[in-house]
Design a protein around this motif. Structure first.
Motif, PDB file in Angstrom:
ATOM      1  N   ALA A  69       0.813  -1.222   0.000  1.00 32.99           N
ATOM      2  CA  ALA A  69       0.000   0.000   0.000  1.00 32.99           C
ATOM      3  C   ALA A  69       0.845   1.270   0.000  1.00 32.99           C
ATOM      4  O   ALA A  69       1.980   1.293   0.473  1.00 32.99           O
ATOM      5  CB  ALA A  69      -0.918   0.016   1.224  1.00 32.99           C
ATOM      6  N   ARG A  70       0.225   2.336  -0.526  1.00 35.22           N
ATOM      7  CA  ARG A  70       0.729   3.704  -0.350  1.00 35.22           C
ATOM      8  C   ARG A  70      -0.019   4.258   0.852  1.00 35.22           C
ATOM      9  O   ARG A  70      -1.256   4.285   0.868  1.00 35.22           O
ATOM     10  CB  ARG A  70       0.439   4.561  -1.577  1.00 35.22           C
ATOM     11  N   VAL A  71       0.734   4.684   1.868  1.00 35.48           N
ATOM     12  CA  VAL A  71       0.160   5.101   3.148  1.00 35.48           C
ATOM     13  C   VAL A  71       0.566   6.536   3.449  1.00 35.48           C
ATOM     14  O   VAL A  71       1.714   6.920   3.231  1.00 35.48           O
ATOM     15  CB  VAL A  71       0.638   4.162   4.290  1.00 35.48           C
ATOM     16  N   LEU A  72      -0.371   7.306   3.965  1.00 33.69           N
ATOM     17  CA  LEU A  72      -0.087   8.652   4.475  1.00 33.69           C
ATOM     18  C   LEU A  72      -0.219   8.609   5.987  1.00 33.69           C
ATOM     19  O   LEU A  72      -1.263   8.199   6.510  1.00 33.69           O
ATOM     20  CB  LEU A  72      -1.068   9.679   3.908  1.00 33.69           C
ATOM     21  N   ASP A  73       0.840   9.001   6.691  1.00 34.85           N
ATOM     22  CA  ASP A  73       0.822   9.125   8.148  1.00 34.85           C
ATOM     23  C   ASP A  73       0.752  10.614   8.449  1.00 34.85           C
ATOM     24  O   ASP A  73       1.767  11.311   8.445  1.00 34.85           O
ATOM     25  CB  ASP A  73       2.071   8.476   8.742  1.00 34.85           C
ATOM     26  N   GLY A  74      -0.475  11.122   8.638  1.00 36.03           N
ATOM     27  CA  GLY A  74      -0.691  12.542   8.906  1.00 36.03           C
ATOM     28  C   GLY A  74      -0.596  12.836  10.389  1.00 36.03           C
ATOM     29  O   GLY A  74      -1.025  12.023  11.199  1.00 36.03           O
ATOM     30  N   TYR A  75      -0.063  13.991  10.733  1.00 36.08           N
ATOM     31  CA  TYR A  75       0.219  14.348  12.120  1.00 36.08           C
ATOM     32  C   TYR A  75       1.154  13.279  12.681  1.00 36.08           C
ATOM     33  O   TYR A  75       0.892  12.673  13.722  1.00 36.08           O
ATOM     34  CB  TYR A  75      -1.053  14.435  12.958  1.00 36.08           C
ATOM     35  N   ALA A  76       2.247  13.014  11.979  1.00 43.93           N
ATOM     36  CA  ALA A  76       3.065  11.825  12.193  1.00 43.93           C
ATOM     37  C   ALA A  76       3.780  11.742  13.534  1.00 43.93           C
ATOM     38  O   ALA A  76       4.098  10.641  13.976  1.00 43.93           O
ATOM     39  CB  ALA A  76       4.079  11.697  11.056  1.00 43.93           C
ATOM     40  N   GLY A  77       4.059  12.864  14.184  1.00 43.40           N
ATOM     41  CA  GLY A  77       4.696  12.816  15.508  1.00 43.40           C
ATOM     42  C   GLY A  77       6.023  12.087  15.481  1.00 43.40           C
ATOM     43  O   GLY A  77       6.990  12.548  14.889  1.00 43.40           O
ATOM     44  N   THR A  78       6.085  10.910  16.087  1.00 44.64           N
ATOM     45  CA  THR A  78       7.315  10.114  16.146  1.00 44.64           C
ATOM     46  C   THR A  78       7.528   9.277  14.890  1.00 44.64           C
ATOM     47  O   THR A  78       8.609   8.744  14.686  1.00 44.64           O
ATOM     48  CB  THR A  78       7.280   9.152  17.341  1.00 44.64           C
ATOM     49  N   GLY A  79       6.477   9.127  14.090  1.00 44.20           N
ATOM     50  CA  GLY A  79       6.548   8.278  12.912  1.00 44.20           C
ATOM     51  C   GLY A  79       6.211   6.826  13.192  1.00 44.20           C
ATOM     52  O   GLY A  79       6.272   5.981  12.302  1.00 44.20           O
ATOM     53  N   ALA A  80       5.822   6.511  14.424  1.00 43.84           N
ATOM     54  CA  ALA A  80       5.589   5.114  14.822  1.00 43.84           C
ATOM     55  C   ALA A  80       4.530   4.417  13.966  1.00 43.84           C
ATOM     56  O   ALA A  80       4.692   3.250  13.604  1.00 43.84           O
ATOM     57  CB  ALA A  80       5.195   5.043  16.300  1.00 43.84           C
ATOM     58  N   VAL A 133       3.640  13.265   7.275  1.00 40.50           N
ATOM     59  CA  VAL A 133       3.386  14.703   7.263  1.00 40.50           C
ATOM     60  C   VAL A 133       3.333  15.176   8.710  1.00 40.50           C
ATOM     61  O   VAL A 133       2.544  14.666   9.523  1.00 40.50           O
ATOM     62  CB  VAL A 133       2.061  15.051   6.546  1.00 40.50           C
ATOM     63  N   GLU A 134       4.183  16.136   9.015  1.00 37.89           N
ATOM     64  CA  GLU A 134       4.279  16.665  10.381  1.00 37.89           C
ATOM     65  C   GLU A 134       4.772  18.099  10.291  1.00 37.89           C
ATOM     66  O   GLU A 134       5.731  18.379   9.569  1.00 37.89           O
ATOM     67  CB  GLU A 134       5.248  15.805  11.200  1.00 37.89           C
ATOM     68  N   ARG A 135       4.137  19.000  11.014  1.00 36.79           N
ATOM     69  CA  ARG A 135       4.536  20.403  10.899  1.00 36.79           C
ATOM     70  C   ARG A 135       5.651  20.807  11.851  1.00 36.79           C
ATOM     71  O   ARG A 135       6.357  21.780  11.609  1.00 36.79           O
ATOM     72  CB  ARG A 135       3.332  21.327  11.064  1.00 36.79           C
ATOM     73  N   ASP A 136       5.853  20.076  12.946  1.00 36.22           N
ATOM     74  CA  ASP A 136       6.861  20.424  13.953  1.00 36.22           C
ATOM     75  C   ASP A 136       8.245  19.940  13.490  1.00 36.22           C
ATOM     76  O   ASP A 136       8.444  18.748  13.267  1.00 36.22           O
ATOM     77  CB  ASP A 136       6.490  19.775  15.292  1.00 36.22           C
ATOM     78  N   ARG A 137       9.177  20.858  13.355  1.00 31.20           N
ATOM     79  CA  ARG A 137      10.531  20.529  12.894  1.00 31.20           C
ATOM     80  C   ARG A 137      11.201  19.509  13.816  1.00 31.20           C
ATOM     81  O   ARG A 137      11.912  18.612  13.351  1.00 31.20           O
ATOM     82  CB  ARG A 137      11.389  21.796  12.799  1.00 31.20           C
ATOM     83  N   ARG A 138      10.982  19.626  15.117  1.00 30.62           N
ATOM     84  CA  ARG A 138      11.574  18.649  16.046  1.00 30.62           C
ATOM     85  C   ARG A 138      11.051  17.244  15.748  1.00 30.62           C
ATOM     86  O   ARG A 138      11.793  16.267  15.782  1.00 30.62           O
ATOM     87  CB  ARG A 138      11.256  19.014  17.497  1.00 30.62           C
ATOM     88  N   ALA A 139       9.767  17.158  15.432  1.00 30.60           N
ATOM     89  CA  ALA A 139       9.170  15.848  15.143  1.00 30.60           C
ATOM     90  C   ALA A 139       9.679  15.285  13.820  1.00 30.60           C
ATOM     91  O   ALA A 139       9.935  14.083  13.720  1.00 30.60           O
ATOM     92  CB  ALA A 139       7.647  15.949  15.147  1.00 30.60           C
ATOM     93  N   ILE A 150       7.401  15.123   4.958  1.00 23.85           N
ATOM     94  CA  ILE A 150       6.996  16.470   4.564  1.00 23.85           C
ATOM     95  C   ILE A 150       6.768  17.286   5.825  1.00 23.85           C
ATOM     96  O   ILE A 150       5.940  16.917   6.664  1.00 23.85           O
ATOM     97  CB  ILE A 150       5.707  16.438   3.722  1.00 23.85           C
ATOM     98  N   GLN A 151       7.493  18.393   5.950  1.00 25.08           N
ATOM     99  CA  GLN A 151       7.284  19.284   7.086  1.00 25.08           C
ATOM    100  C   GLN A 151       6.232  20.305   6.689  1.00 25.08           C
ATOM    101  O   GLN A 151       6.510  21.255   5.957  1.00 25.08           O
ATOM    102  CB  GLN A 151       8.568  19.968   7.511  1.00 25.08           C
ATOM    103  N   SER A 152       5.022  20.085   7.165  1.00 26.52           N
ATOM    104  CA  SER A 152       3.886  20.923   6.777  1.00 26.52           C
ATOM    105  C   SER A 152       2.694  20.511   7.620  1.00 26.52           C
ATOM    106  O   SER A 152       2.666  19.419   8.192  1.00 26.52           O
ATOM    107  CB  SER A 152       3.570  20.686   5.294  1.00 26.52           C
ATOM    108  N   SER A 153       1.678  21.350   7.635  1.00 26.06           N
ATOM    109  CA  SER A 153       0.403  20.908   8.199  1.00 26.06           C
ATOM    110  C   SER A 153      -0.222  19.943   7.191  1.00 26.06           C
ATOM    111  O   SER A 153       0.091  19.978   5.997  1.00 26.06           O
ATOM    112  CB  SER A 153      -0.529  22.096   8.436  1.00 26.06           C
ATOM    113  N   VAL A 154      -1.089  19.080   7.661  1.00 24.42           N
ATOM    114  CA  VAL A 154      -1.750  18.132   6.764  1.00 24.42           C
ATOM    115  C   VAL A 154      -2.566  18.898   5.723  1.00 24.42           C
ATOM    116  O   VAL A 154      -2.512  18.591   4.530  1.00 24.42           O
ATOM    117  CB  VAL A 154      -2.634  17.146   7.556  1.00 24.42           C
ATOM    118  N   LEU A 155      -3.295  19.902   6.156  1.00 27.15           N
ATOM    119  CA  LEU A 155      -4.130  20.672   5.235  1.00 27.15           C
ATOM    120  C   LEU A 155      -3.298  21.294   4.119  1.00 27.15           C
ATOM    121  O   LEU A 155      -3.654  21.225   2.950  1.00 27.15           O
ATOM    122  CB  LEU A 155      -4.913  21.743   6.000  1.00 27.15           C
TER     123      LEU A 155
END
Length: 180
Positions: A43-54, A70-76, A96-101
């Motif tokens: 599958a092609r999967v999108l992990d939005g608001y990915a946080g740790t990427g778990a 996709v995660e907007r926080d640079r630390r994450a 991708i460093q960005s908001s999901v929207l």
């Protein structure tokens, strides 16, 4: 926090050392992937608001062909990259460093996703992005929203229709499919 199953089973993932990231528990992640098992291989999967990427790493471990984090926080995003390196994953993903929207516009030019996993911080308003992810999921794909159990998700969001809820502790998983 560890990878539960698949080729990376047992690998330990680095957790954030700051507030504001709420990693999905191993138990809830296990429930999620037990339900999604037939959809993950290839599958092609999108992990939005990915946080740790778990969640995305778990998808890769279970055979996903490609995961977009996709995660907007640079630390994450730095933490996701570190966890990918820790698991020795060298391809089949994008961060991708960005908001999901905001990311949705660019992702419209990519092949559609089979599975979209949204795990927004409980305090956030997930309803901003939810109606738009239906534009980037395949017609037979699925969108899963992890949310606080006390938060009621919409029945319909854009092209998406709610088809299932699974509750576990203070959290819930809401499953959406495309309505034609």
């Amino acid at each position: 926090m560890r990878v539960i199953a698949g080729t990376l089973k047992g690998r330990t993932l680095q957790s954030p050392d700051w507030d504001g990231v709420r990693p999905t528990s191993d138990k809830l992640r296990g429930t999620l992937f037990n339900i999604l098992a037939p959809r993950i291989e290839g599958a092609r999967v999108l992990d939005g608001y990915a946080g740790t990427g778990a969640i995305g790493i778990e998808a890769i471990s279970r055979g996903a062909a490609h995961v977009t984090f996709v995660e907007r926080d640079r630390r994450a995003t730095t933490l996701i990259a570190a966890n990918m390196e820790r698991c020795r994953i060298t391809g089949g993903y994008a961060i991708i460093q960005s908001s999901v929207l905001q990311a949705i516009d660019g992702l419209r030019r990519e092949p559609a996703f089979d599975v979209i996993l949204l795990d927004p911080p409980y305090a956030s308003d997930f309803q901003d992005a939810l109606p738009h992810v239906g534009d980037i999921v395949k017609p037979d794909g699925v969108v899963v929203l992890e949310r606080a159990r006390k938060t009621e998700p919409p029945e319909v969001a854009g092209r998406l229709r709610r088809v299932r809820d699974v509750k576990s502790g203070d959290s819930a998983l809401t499953f959406y499919t495309c309505q034609l």
